[in-house]
Design an enzyme around this catalytic site. Structure first.
Site, PDB file in Angstrom:
ATOM      1  N   TYR A  38       0.861  -1.280   0.116  1.00  0.00           N
ATOM      2  CA  TYR A  38      -0.099   0.103  -0.011  1.00  0.00           C
ATOM      3  C   TYR A  38       1.037   1.073   0.019  1.00  0.00           C
ATOM      4  CZ  TYR A  38      -4.844  -0.668   0.127  1.00  0.00           C
ATOM      5  OH  TYR A  38      -6.356  -0.973  -0.011  1.00  0.00           O
ATOM      6  N   GLU A  49      -0.603   4.980  -0.354  1.00  0.00           N
ATOM      7  CA  GLU A  49      -1.335   6.258  -0.627  1.00  0.00           C
ATOM      8  C   GLU A  49      -0.273   7.307  -0.589  1.00  0.00           C
ATOM      9  OE1 GLU A  49      -3.200   3.644   0.952  1.00  0.00           O
ATOM     10  OE2 GLU A  49      -5.332   4.200   0.765  1.00  0.00           O
ATOM     11  N   ASP A 100      -7.773  12.978 -24.882  1.00  0.00           N
ATOM     12  CA  ASP A 100      -7.695  11.629 -24.728  1.00  0.00           C
ATOM     13  C   ASP A 100      -7.125  10.740 -25.538  1.00  0.00           C
ATOM     14  OD1 ASP A 100      -8.528   9.009 -23.985  1.00  0.00           O
ATOM     15  OD2 ASP A 100     -10.443   9.224 -23.160  1.00  0.00           O
ATOM     16  N   THR A 118      -4.766   5.595 -21.507  1.00  0.00           N
ATOM     17  CA  THR A 118      -4.641   4.196 -21.110  1.00  0.00           C
ATOM     18  C   THR A 118      -3.462   3.810 -21.256  1.00  0.00           C
ATOM     19  OG1 THR A 118      -5.522   3.239 -23.052  1.00  0.00           O
ATOM     20  CG2 THR A 118      -7.319   3.395 -20.893  1.00  0.00           C
ATOM     21  N   LYS A 172      -3.227  -0.192 -24.679  1.00  0.00           N
ATOM     22  CA  LYS A 172      -3.767  -0.407 -26.168  1.00  0.00           C
ATOM     23  C   LYS A 172      -2.550  -0.460 -26.916  1.00  0.00           C
ATOM     24  CE  LYS A 172      -8.363   1.289 -24.992  1.00  0.00           C
ATOM     25  NZ  LYS A 172      -8.501   2.184 -23.862  1.00  0.00           N
ATOM     26  N   ARG A 206      -3.009  -3.161 -18.012  1.00  0.00           N
ATOM     27  CA  ARG A 206      -4.222  -2.264 -17.999  1.00  0.00           C
ATOM     28  C   ARG A 206      -3.937  -1.423 -16.930  1.00  0.00           C
ATOM     29  NH1 ARG A 206      -8.495  -5.293 -20.583  1.00  0.00           N
ATOM     30  NH2 ARG A 206      -9.715  -3.475 -19.825  1.00  0.00           N
TER      31      ARG A 206
END
Ligand code: DSN
Length: 419
Positions: A56, A58, A202, A228, A231, A237
């Protein structure tokens, strides 16, 4: 999967091990033409499947809410530095979980509920998160949508300017999921400047092409660039936001703590690997070949009587209206899937049919190009598409094509597939 990893997984969970192997076989033995999919390299898969999933973190490097960040800070910093260097951006945030959260963070950074956003309508080729009505972005914000011209099926930037002058959006989106032509980011930027909007490019679909310099980059002209990473960029991902120095603080605050909790560190590392790969001369050749392949496929489809939206392509994707072939998009996609050719049915602009049963199919070349296929293979694939659609009810034709597809695939090993 590597045999050692397969054995480890199989010892604990043979059901999932079998399903992953079956998916690997499917990805190996089929021609994957879904425009948003690709084959991540073994290096990317190794980073994504690492112990980084355990941690973790954050916050951001040097300012975290948990201890034990000695290595995570270095990994995230490396990913950020590589993104900035590859795209020439002032600032990068590599924490968005994917494209939709990345775009939502942009809304949170700059808009209040009810403010106006302008983006391309989904049926014209835009994305849900650019203000489409069923998306949170259309429900919580006042969305104004532009489309394409009926005669050219391309965006008319004069219409975009007129609409922007009238509606005064706070955010203007360019980009989409079914745009087969080069996007004039500079023209959008000028419109956004004129009406006082934040301009968001985008580039989820085309970020690999932009990184390789085979599509113009929006980075010099956009306030924010959203993408993203899986692609054409061929990473895991994930999502990424880049922006000018002036917006860096707002973007970082919107991603965390605004929208997300802990970043997915295994994904961050895999993004860093993909960005490293995208800097190579080999990747630049790959990106150029994606476009050459799409053009070859488009030419062959046109020669075979398919109606292509805009008549062709400048990038990695083709949108074809298959109804002139006597079939709608969905049954065409299903017949092709049975023949080992995997794509998605898609609306075409001004589609008289419903989105769940539209007129078109979307065809993309990023994955087949990753296997090393070139123009002759694209022409062969177009011929199979034609044959299967024309004989969609003929099980023998579909079975024969599926066999030929497997033979072709065997000659072009897919990155990341180890069987
Ligand atoms: N689902 C992606 C695509 O296929 O284009 C966009 O989010």
């Amino acid at each position: 999967m590597l045999p050692a990893l397969d054995a480890l997984l199989r010892a604990t969970d043979p059901a999932i091990a079998d399903l992953i192997v079956a998916e690997e076989v499917r990805e190996r033995d089929t021609i994957r033409l879904i425009a948003s999919e690709n084959y991540a390299s073994s290096a990317v898969l190794a980073a994504a499947g690492s112990v980084l999933t355990n941690k973790y973190s954050e916050g951001y490097a040097g300012k975290r809410y948990y201890e034990g960040q000695q290595e995570i800070d270095k990994i995230e910093t490396l990913a950020i530095d590589r993104a900035k260097a590859l795209f020439g951006a002032d600032h990068a945030n590599v924490q968005p979980y994917s494209g939709s959260p990345a775009n939502l963070a942009v809304y949170f950074a700059f808009l209040k509920p009810g403010d106006t956003v302008m983006g391309m309508a989904l049926p014209a080729g835009g994305h849900l998160t650019h203000g489409w009505n069923v998306s949170i972005t259309g429900a919580y914000f006042r969305a104004v949508q532009y489309g394409v011209r009926k005669d050219t099926q391309r965006v008319d930037l004069d219409e975009v300017r007129d609409l922007a002058r009238k509606e005064k959006p706070k955010l203007l989106f360019a980009g989409g999921t079914a745009v087969p032509r080069t996007i004039d980011f500079a023209a959008y930027a000028e419109i956004a400047r004129e009406v006082g909007a934040i301009f968001v490019a985008d580039i989820a679909h085309i970020s690999g092409l932009v990184a390789a310099g085979v599509h113009p980059s929006p980075v010099p002209v956009a306030d924010v660039v959203s993408t993203t990473t899986h692609k054409t960029l061929r990473g895991p991902r994930g999502g990424m936001l880049m922006c000018t120095a002036a917006h860096a603080k707002a973007i970082d605050k919107a991603v965390f703590p605004g929208l997300q909790g802990g970043p997915h560190n295994h994904t961050t590392a895999a993004i860093a690997v993909a960005l490293h790969e995208a800097r190579t001369a080999e990747f630049k050749q790959y990106a150029a070949q994606i476009i050459a392949n799409a053009r070859a496929m488009a030419e062959e489809l046109v020669a075979r009587g398919f109606a292509l939206v805009t008549g062709g392509t400048d990038n990695h994707l083709i949108l074809a209206d298959v109804t002139p072939k006597g079939l709608a998009g969905k049954p065409a996609a299903k017949a092709l899937d049975e023949a080992g050719i995997v794509l998605n049915y898609n609306s075409v602009p001004f589609d008289p049919r419903k989105p769940f049963d539209p007129s078109g199919v979307r065809i993309g070349t990023p994955a087949v190009t990753s296997r090393g296929m070139k123009e002759p293979e694209m022409r062969q694939i177009a011929a199979w598409i034609d044959l299967v659609i024309t004989n969609h009810a003929d099980a023998a034709v579909k079975a024969r094509v599926a066999g030929e597809v497997r033979e072709l695939c065997a000659k072009f090993p897919a990155p990341g597939i180890i069987l």
